[in-house]
Design a protein around this motif. Structure first.
Motif, mmCIF file in Angstrom:
data_model
loop_
_atom_site.group_PDB
_atom_site.id
_atom_site.type_symbol
_atom_site.label_atom_id
_atom_site.label_comp_id
_atom_site.label_asym_id
_atom_site.label_seq_id
_atom_site.Cartn_x
_atom_site.Cartn_y
_atom_site.Cartn_z
ATOM 1 N N SER A 2 0.733 -1.295 -0.177
ATOM 2 C CA SER A 2 -0.192 0.014 0.094
ATOM 3 C C SER A 2 0.880 1.427 -0.106
ATOM 4 C CB SER A 2 -0.812 -0.016 1.169
ATOM 5 O OG SER A 2 -0.208 -0.125 2.397
ATOM 6 N N ALA A 3 0.385 2.272 -0.709
ATOM 7 C CA ALA A 3 1.287 3.614 -0.905
ATOM 8 C C ALA A 3 0.923 4.441 0.208
ATOM 9 C CB ALA A 3 0.954 4.127 -2.238
ATOM 10 N N ASP A 4 1.653 4.274 1.443
ATOM 11 C CA ASP A 4 1.353 4.867 2.439
ATOM 12 C C ASP A 4 2.040 6.371 2.830
ATOM 13 O OD1 ASP A 4 -0.601 3.211 3.159
ATOM 14 O OD2 ASP A 4 0.821 1.980 4.341
ATOM 15 N N VAL A 23 6.172 3.961 -0.109
ATOM 16 C CA VAL A 23 6.539 2.657 0.587
ATOM 17 C C VAL A 23 5.337 2.653 1.458
ATOM 18 C CG1 VAL A 23 9.081 2.507 0.660
ATOM 19 C CG2 VAL A 23 8.022 4.039 2.231
ATOM 20 N N ASP A 24 5.104 1.489 1.844
ATOM 21 C CA ASP A 24 3.866 1.345 3.074
ATOM 22 C C ASP A 24 4.540 1.763 4.310
ATOM 23 O OD1 ASP A 24 5.408 -0.883 3.938
ATOM 24 O OD2 ASP A 24 4.679 -2.666 3.028
ATOM 25 N N TRP A 25 3.282 1.871 5.124
ATOM 26 C CA TRP A 25 3.606 2.571 6.533
ATOM 27 C C TRP A 25 4.738 1.664 7.158
ATOM 28 C CZ3 TRP A 25 2.811 -0.006 11.189
ATOM 29 C CH2 TRP A 25 2.217 -1.598 10.995
ATOM 30 N N HIS A 26 4.766 0.392 7.116
ATOM 31 C CA HIS A 26 5.700 -0.530 8.025
ATOM 32 C C HIS A 26 7.076 -0.081 7.500
ATOM 33 C CE1 HIS A 26 6.761 -4.274 9.799
ATOM 34 N NE2 HIS A 26 5.738 -3.981 10.557
ATOM 35 N N THR A 32 12.692 5.803 9.054
ATOM 36 C CA THR A 32 12.624 6.764 9.834
ATOM 37 C C THR A 32 13.438 6.252 11.033
ATOM 38 O OG1 THR A 32 10.494 6.318 11.015
ATOM 39 C CG2 THR A 32 10.613 7.889 9.314
ATOM 40 N N LEU A 33 13.449 5.068 11.580
ATOM 41 C CA LEU A 33 14.368 4.720 12.451
ATOM 42 C C LEU A 33 15.804 4.670 12.213
ATOM 43 C CD1 LEU A 33 11.965 1.835 14.041
ATOM 44 C CD2 LEU A 33 12.128 4.146 14.741
ATOM 45 N N ASN A 34 16.236 4.670 10.730
ATOM 46 C CA ASN A 34 17.644 4.727 10.843
ATOM 47 C C ASN A 34 17.605 6.255 10.473
ATOM 48 O OD1 ASN A 34 17.977 5.348 7.781
ATOM 49 N ND2 ASN A 34 17.552 3.148 7.822
ATOM 50 N N ARG A 35 18.898 6.880 10.523
ATOM 51 C CA ARG A 35 19.004 8.151 10.264
ATOM 52 C C ARG A 35 19.369 8.875 9.018
ATOM 53 N NH1 ARG A 35 19.901 10.820 15.398
ATOM 54 N NH2 ARG A 35 19.376 9.074 17.083
ATOM 55 N N SER A 52 4.904 -1.302 23.894
ATOM 56 C CA SER A 52 5.927 -0.447 24.528
ATOM 57 C C SER A 52 5.628 1.127 24.329
ATOM 58 C CB SER A 52 6.847 -0.841 24.691
ATOM 59 O OG SER A 52 7.414 -1.096 23.011
ATOM 60 N N MET A 53 5.159 1.098 22.934
ATOM 61 C CA MET A 53 5.084 2.639 22.148
ATOM 62 C C MET A 53 4.096 2.866 21.253
ATOM 63 S SD MET A 53 8.577 2.598 20.015
ATOM 64 C CE MET A 53 9.017 1.062 19.056
ATOM 65 N N ALA A 54 3.889 4.071 20.964
ATOM 66 C CA ALA A 54 2.964 4.652 19.775
ATOM 67 C C ALA A 54 3.857 5.475 18.907
ATOM 68 C CB ALA A 54 1.954 5.579 20.570
ATOM 69 N N LEU A 55 3.635 5.280 17.746
ATOM 70 C CA LEU A 55 4.412 5.897 16.660
ATOM 71 C C LEU A 55 3.352 6.682 15.598
ATOM 72 C CD1 LEU A 55 7.064 3.299 15.705
ATOM 73 C CD2 LEU A 55 7.570 5.496 16.806
ATOM 74 N N ASN A 56 3.514 8.053 15.133
ATOM 75 C CA ASN A 56 2.852 8.491 14.322
ATOM 76 C C ASN A 56 3.404 7.726 12.803
ATOM 77 O OD1 ASN A 56 1.242 10.362 15.471
ATOM 78 N ND2 ASN A 56 3.263 11.465 16.062
#
Ligand SMILES: [Zn+2]
Length: 172
Positions: A2-4, A23-26, A32-35, A52-56
């Motif tokens: 899916s084109a997210d 790319v898809d949301w995943h 974004t987790l790598n810099r 454990s967490m919430a991510l936008n």
């Protein structure tokens, strides 16, 4: 897929147009987790949660470094359809992708090649009718410019997940 999320080059334009760099949301979250990328904009009201967490979920991300790209439009089935706006070049009607096929204006059996200049969009019905006849397409096929392709992108019913993406897909 899916084109997210739209991926932009460092200059603020999509990394690629055909196909559009999405790319898809995943994958977007992973990136974004790598810099190597940063987030330009998150989706409004789209948060994914783990215990454990919430991510936008990002809607637009940008590469930290500029990548040099080819300016040419690559010859491919979907780019031919896109060039011709999903319009059959024999009956002039618009069709969904699955009802379309590529047609060699000069058939391969008569020495035609597979190129921008000899391949056009045809619906399956016209393609069968045409066979090996000398029927001419409505427009003479040629290699599209990036500008032409972008315009058909914007005109097509391409689904953008976020309206703001159109801001980054400029024609000039
Ligand atoms: Zn047709």
């Amino acid at each position: 897929m899916s084109a997210d999320c739209l991926i932009l080059n460092r200059d603020g334009r999509p990394l690629s147009f055909f196909p559009l760099s999405v790319v898809d949301w995943h994958s977007a979250i992973k990136l974004t987790l790598n810099r190597k990328v940063f987030v330009v904009k998150d989706h409004n009201d789209w948060v994914v949660r783990s215990p454990s967490m919430a991510l936008n979920v990002p809607s637009i991300i940008m590469l930290s470094n500029y990548h040099h790209l080819k300016k040419e439009v690559k010859f491919s089935r979907s780019n031919v359809f896109s060039r011709d706006n999903y319009v059959c070049q024999y009956c002039g009607k618009k069709f969904p992708r699955n009802d379309l096929t590529l047609d060699h204006v000069i058939p391969i059996s008569k020495g035609g090649d597979t190129s921008w200049e000899n391949v056009t969009t045809s619906c399956k019905v016209c393609n069968n009718k045409k066979g090996n006849s000398d029927l001419k397409p409505l427009t003479t096929p040629k290699k599209p410019t990036l500008k032409h392709m972008m315009r058909s992108y914007l005109d097509s019913s391409y689904n953008f997940k976020d309206e703001e993406w159109t801001k980054y897909i400029d024609i000039d």
